[in-house]
Design a protein around this motif. Structure first.
Motif, PDB file in Angstrom:
ATOM      1  N   GLY A 203       0.644  -1.543  -0.112  1.00  0.00           N
ATOM      2  CA  GLY A 203      -0.039  -0.053   0.302  1.00  0.00           C
ATOM      3  C   GLY A 203       1.032   1.476   0.030  1.00  0.00           C
ATOM      4  O   GLY A 203       0.034   2.660   0.206  1.00  0.00           O
ATOM      5  N   ILE A 204       2.180   1.104   0.172  1.00  0.00           N
ATOM      6  CA  ILE A 204       3.124   2.540  -0.244  1.00  0.00           C
ATOM      7  C   ILE A 204       2.804   3.004  -1.407  1.00  0.00           C
ATOM      8  O   ILE A 204       2.298   2.453  -2.401  1.00  0.00           O
ATOM      9  CB  ILE A 204       4.146   1.999  -0.009  1.00  0.00           C
ATOM     10  N   LYS A 205       2.373   4.452  -1.742  1.00  0.00           N
ATOM     11  CA  LYS A 205       2.876   5.338  -2.188  1.00  0.00           C
ATOM     12  C   LYS A 205       3.763   6.015  -3.160  1.00  0.00           C
ATOM     13  O   LYS A 205       4.615   6.288  -2.269  1.00  0.00           O
ATOM     14  CB  LYS A 205       1.494   6.861  -1.817  1.00  0.00           C
ATOM     15  N   SER A 206       2.931   5.853  -4.609  1.00  0.00           N
ATOM     16  CA  SER A 206       4.553   6.257  -5.560  1.00  0.00           C
ATOM     17  C   SER A 206       4.776   7.715  -4.939  1.00  0.00           C
ATOM     18  O   SER A 206       6.573   8.064  -5.004  1.00  0.00           O
ATOM     19  CB  SER A 206       3.988   6.266  -6.228  1.00  0.00           C
ATOM     20  N   GLU A 211       8.882  12.055  -2.739  1.00  0.00           N
ATOM     21  CA  GLU A 211       8.964  12.456  -2.279  1.00  0.00           C
ATOM     22  C   GLU A 211      10.696  12.091  -1.512  1.00  0.00           C
ATOM     23  O   GLU A 211      11.563  12.896  -0.788  1.00  0.00           O
ATOM     24  CB  GLU A 211       8.080  12.625  -1.725  1.00  0.00           C
ATOM     25  N   PHE A 212      11.357  10.832  -0.794  1.00  0.00           N
ATOM     26  CA  PHE A 212      12.610  10.466  -0.612  1.00  0.00           C
ATOM     27  C   PHE A 212      13.566  10.146  -1.803  1.00  0.00           C
ATOM     28  O   PHE A 212      14.678   9.714  -0.999  1.00  0.00           O
ATOM     29  CB  PHE A 212      12.128   9.240   0.701  1.00  0.00           C
ATOM     30  N   GLY A 213      12.861  10.147  -2.761  1.00  0.00           N
ATOM     31  CA  GLY A 213      14.303   9.537  -4.000  1.00  0.00           C
ATOM     32  C   GLY A 213      14.249   8.304  -3.498  1.00  0.00           C
ATOM     33  O   GLY A 213      15.884   7.895  -3.613  1.00  0.00           O
ATOM     34  N   VAL A 214      13.583   7.603  -3.347  1.00  0.00           N
ATOM     35  CA  VAL A 214      13.703   5.617  -3.443  1.00  0.00           C
ATOM     36  C   VAL A 214      13.305   4.730  -4.483  1.00  0.00           C
ATOM     37  O   VAL A 214      11.997   4.976  -5.075  1.00  0.00           O
ATOM     38  CB  VAL A 214      12.965   5.532  -1.696  1.00  0.00           C
ATOM     39  N   HIS A 480       4.485   4.373   7.279  1.00  0.00           N
ATOM     40  CA  HIS A 480       5.680   4.292   6.652  1.00  0.00           C
ATOM     41  C   HIS A 480       6.217   5.119   6.189  1.00  0.00           C
ATOM     42  O   HIS A 480       7.378   5.744   5.957  1.00  0.00           O
ATOM     43  CB  HIS A 480       4.946   4.352   4.653  1.00  0.00           C
ATOM     44  N   ARG A 481       5.563   6.444   6.412  1.00  0.00           N
ATOM     45  CA  ARG A 481       6.886   7.686   6.215  1.00  0.00           C
ATOM     46  C   ARG A 481       7.208   8.129   7.371  1.00  0.00           C
ATOM     47  O   ARG A 481       8.658   8.405   7.478  1.00  0.00           O
ATOM     48  CB  ARG A 481       5.877   8.834   6.395  1.00  0.00           C
TER      49      ARG A 481
END
Length: 513
Positions: A203-206, A211-214, A480-481
Motif C-alpha cells: 500500500g505504499i504510495k509512489s 518524495e524521499f528519492g527511493v 510508511h513515512r
C-alpha cells in the motif's frame, strides 16, 4: 460271621463302581424308590427351569467370549508361524529388509532422547504414532469456514521483468519509486512465506517514494511467482541471488535491505555474506530461527507459548519431516481456493490485526499476492522455505555483532605488530540495523526481538505498543513515512540530473531523408 462271609450281589457290586446317586432297587418288583436325593424327574424339571432363565443376552455374551478366545488363539498361532517361517535369519524377506531397517532405526534412534528414561521405545513409539495419526486426522478435518462463497484462485498473465542469473536461472523482479539514475537511496526487499514480489511495502504510495528519492526493488524467491526453482537452495545462495539482482538492475552504490516477518531470514543472510554491499537493514517484525541455540530459556518460552498447537506442529514437521507438509499445503493455500490468512498460515492474530484482515482493500492485496506466490503450483519451494527457517543456520546472529579484533598475542605476532604498526579493527556488520516490533504481535513475538537486541546491542529497536503483526506494515501511510524518515532523514527528493548529463542522454533528432 454269616454277615461277613456273605458274597455281594451283582446290584451291590454295580453300585460300588459308580457314584452314589441315591437310587436303589427295592426288590423283585423292580420298582425305583428315592432315598434322600431328588429323583430323575425332579432333576429334569430343575434343569429346564435353569435353561429357561438363561436370557438371549447371556447367550450372546458367551458367544462373543468364545469367538474372542478363538481369535486370540488364532493370532498366537499366526504369530508363531510367522516367527518360525518368515522372520528367520535365513529368510529372503529378512535378508532384504534387515539392512535398510537398521539404517532407518539408527537415524530415528535420536528421537529416543525425547522419551522418559523409564519408557521402553518399543512400547512407547507405537502409542505415540497412533496418537499422532489420530491428531493429524482431527486437525485435517477441523476446518471451520463461513457459509459465504469461497473465492477461487485466479491465474494472471505473466507481468514481471526478468534477469538471467549466472547459473542460468531466471529471476523476476519489480521496481517502484524513482528510476535508477534518479535514485538517492535503493531498497531491495525479499518477500516472506506465501508472498511474492508484489508485496513490497503493501500500500505504499509512489508519491512518498518520490518524495524521499527511493527506488524500491522487490523480487520473487526461487520457485515463487515467475522465478525459476533453485536446485539446491541455501541461505548463502539466497544472499548471492540478492547480490546478482542488485548488479543486474544497476545499483552501483550500497543499498538497504528490507525484511518483513520471515523474509528477515534472507536479510540476515545478506548481512552475513555480502556486508560490503549493504548500507543498512530495515527489519519489521523480524523472524529468527525458533530453534536457535543462542536463545535463552525465557526467550524460547516467550516465543513458543504465543503460537498455536498447529503452528508448533508445522515447525516440528518442517525441521524433522518436511515432506509431511505436502499434505497440509495441498489442503490449504495450494487447494485452488482462498482462505483466511490465520488458518492458511496457522497463527493467531491480535484484535487490531483481525480487524485489518477483514478490510476489503487488505483482502484484495493479500489474495492477489497469494495468487502470484503460488503461480507455479509447485509445493517444493514452500517446503524449502519452511525448512530453511527452522533448520540449523550456517551462521549465528552473534557473527554480526560489532567487535574489536586485535592482533593475536605471541612473539611472532609482536614482531609483526611492531613492523607493520597494525591496529585493532572492528568486525561484524558495521552499518545501522533498525527493527520495528509490535508488542502485541502473536506471529513474531517480541521475545524474538529481545533476543536480537541482546546479541546485537548496536541494533536500534523501535517498540510499537498495542501493535500487532500487520497493522503497522499494511496500508498505513503515516507508518510508511515514519519508517523512511527514520532510515533516510528529511525527504530530499530524487537526484536531479545536470544539464550536461541531460544533453548527453538526449537522443539526436531524426533528420528527414
Amino acid at each position: 460271621m454269616e454277615e461277613v462271609g456273605r458274597s455281594k450281589s451283582w446290584t451291590e457290586e454295580l453300585a460300588s463302581l459308580v457314584e452314589d446317586t441315591g437310587i436303589r432297587y427295592t426288590g423283585g418288583d423292580h420298582t425305583v424308590s428315592s432315598l434322600s436325593t431328588p429323583s430323575f424327574e425332579s432333576k429334569t424339571v430343575l434343569e429346564g427351569d435353569r435353561m429357561e432363565s438363561e436370557s438371549f443376552k447371556d447367550q450372546m455374551k458367551g458367544f462373543v467370549k468364545a469367538w474372542g478366545e478363538i481369535a486370540i488363539e488364532l493370532g498366537k498361532g499366526c504369530k508363531a508361524v510367522v516367527l518360525q517361517s518368515v522372520l528367520t535369519d535365513d529368510s529372503y524377506i529378512v535378508k532384504k529388509v534387515r539392512g535398510p531397517s537398521r539404517v532407518v532405526a539408527r537415524k530415528l534412534s535420536v528421537l529416543n532422547d525425547f522419551l522418559p528414561e523409564d519408557r521402553d521405545p518399543v512400547l512407547a513409539w507405537p502409542v505415540i504414532l497412533s496418537v499422532f495419526l489420530i491428531a493429524l486426522s482431527v486437525i485435517s478435518v477441523n476446518f471451520k469456514y463461513d457459509n459465504a462463497p469461497v473465492p477461487l484462485v485466479q491465474v494472471h498473465p505473466p507481468s514481471a521483468r526478468r534477469i538471467l542469473l549466472p547459473d542460468g536461472r531466471n529471476m523476476s523482479y519489480l521496481e517502484q519509486g524513482v528510476s535508477a539514475d534518479r535514485a538517492r537511496y535503493s531498497l531491495v526487499a525479499p518477500h516472506s512465506f506465501l508472498s511474492s514480489r508484489l508485496a513490497g511495502i503493501p500500500g505504499i504510495k509512489s508519491s512518498l517514494l518520490e518524495e524521499f528519492g527511493v527506488r524500491l526493488v522487490t523480487y520473487d524467491l526461487p520457485g515463487f511467482g515467475e522465478s525459476d526453482v533453485h536446485p539446491n537452495r541455501t541461505l548463502h545462495s539466497s544472499a548471492l541471488d540478492l547480490l546478482h539482482l542488485a548488479e543486474a538492475v544497476k545499483i552501483d552504490n550500497k543499498f538497504w535491505v528490507l525484511g518483513y516477518s520471515s523474509a528477515a531470514m534472507h536479510a540476515w543472510a545478506a548481512l552475513k555474506y555480502i556486508p560490503g554491499k549493504i548500507a543498512g537493514a530495515a527489519l519489521i517484525a523480524p523472524m529468527v530461527n525458533p530453534y536457535d541455540p543462542g536463545m535463552t530459556r525465557e526467550e524460547k518460552l516467550g516465543t513458543w507459548e504465543k503460537w498455536t498447537r498447529r503452528r508448533k506442529l508445522m515447525y516440528y514437521l518442517a525441521r524433522r519431516f518436511p515432506r509431511f507438509l505436502r499434505f497440509f499445503y495441498r489442503r490449504t493455500f495450494l487447494s485452488g481456493k482462498h482462505g483466511p490468512i490465520d488458518k492458511w498460515l496457522s497463527f493467531s492474530l491480535s484484535e487490531k490485526d483481525k480487524a485489518l484482515t477483514e478490510d476489503p482493500v487488505f483482502k484484495e492485496l493479500w489474495q492477489r499476492d497469494v495468487e502470484e506466490s503460488i503461480r507455479q503450483e509447485n509445493v517444493k519451494p514452500f517446503l524449502e522455505e519452511a525448512a530453511l527457517q527452522v533448520s540449523n543456520w550456517p551462521f549465528s546472529l552473534t557473527d554480526l555483532q560489532v567487535q574489536r579484533k586485535c592482533p593475536e598475542k605471541g612473539l611472532f605476532h609482536w614482531f609483526n605488530f611492531m613492523s607493520s604498526e597494525a591496529e585493532c579493527e572492528l568486525v561484524g556488520f558495521l552499518e545501522p540495523i533498525h527493527i520495528w516490533q509490535g508488542m502485541e504481535d502473536l506471529v513474531v513475538p517480541s521475545s524474538m526481538t529481545d533476543y536480537v537486541a541482546r546479541v546485537l546491542p548496536s541494533a536500534i529497536v523501535h517498540k510499537l505498543p498495542n501493535e500487532g503483526h500487520f497493522w503497522y506494515w499494511y496500508l498505513c501511510d503515516e507508518c510508511h513515512r515514519t519508517i523512511l524518515s527514520t532510515l533516510f532523514g528529511e525527504p530530499q527528493g530524487p537526484i536531479e540530473a545536470s544539464l550536461e548529463e541531460e544533453d548527453q542522454n538526449e537522443e539526436p533528432p531524426i533528420l528527414p531523408n
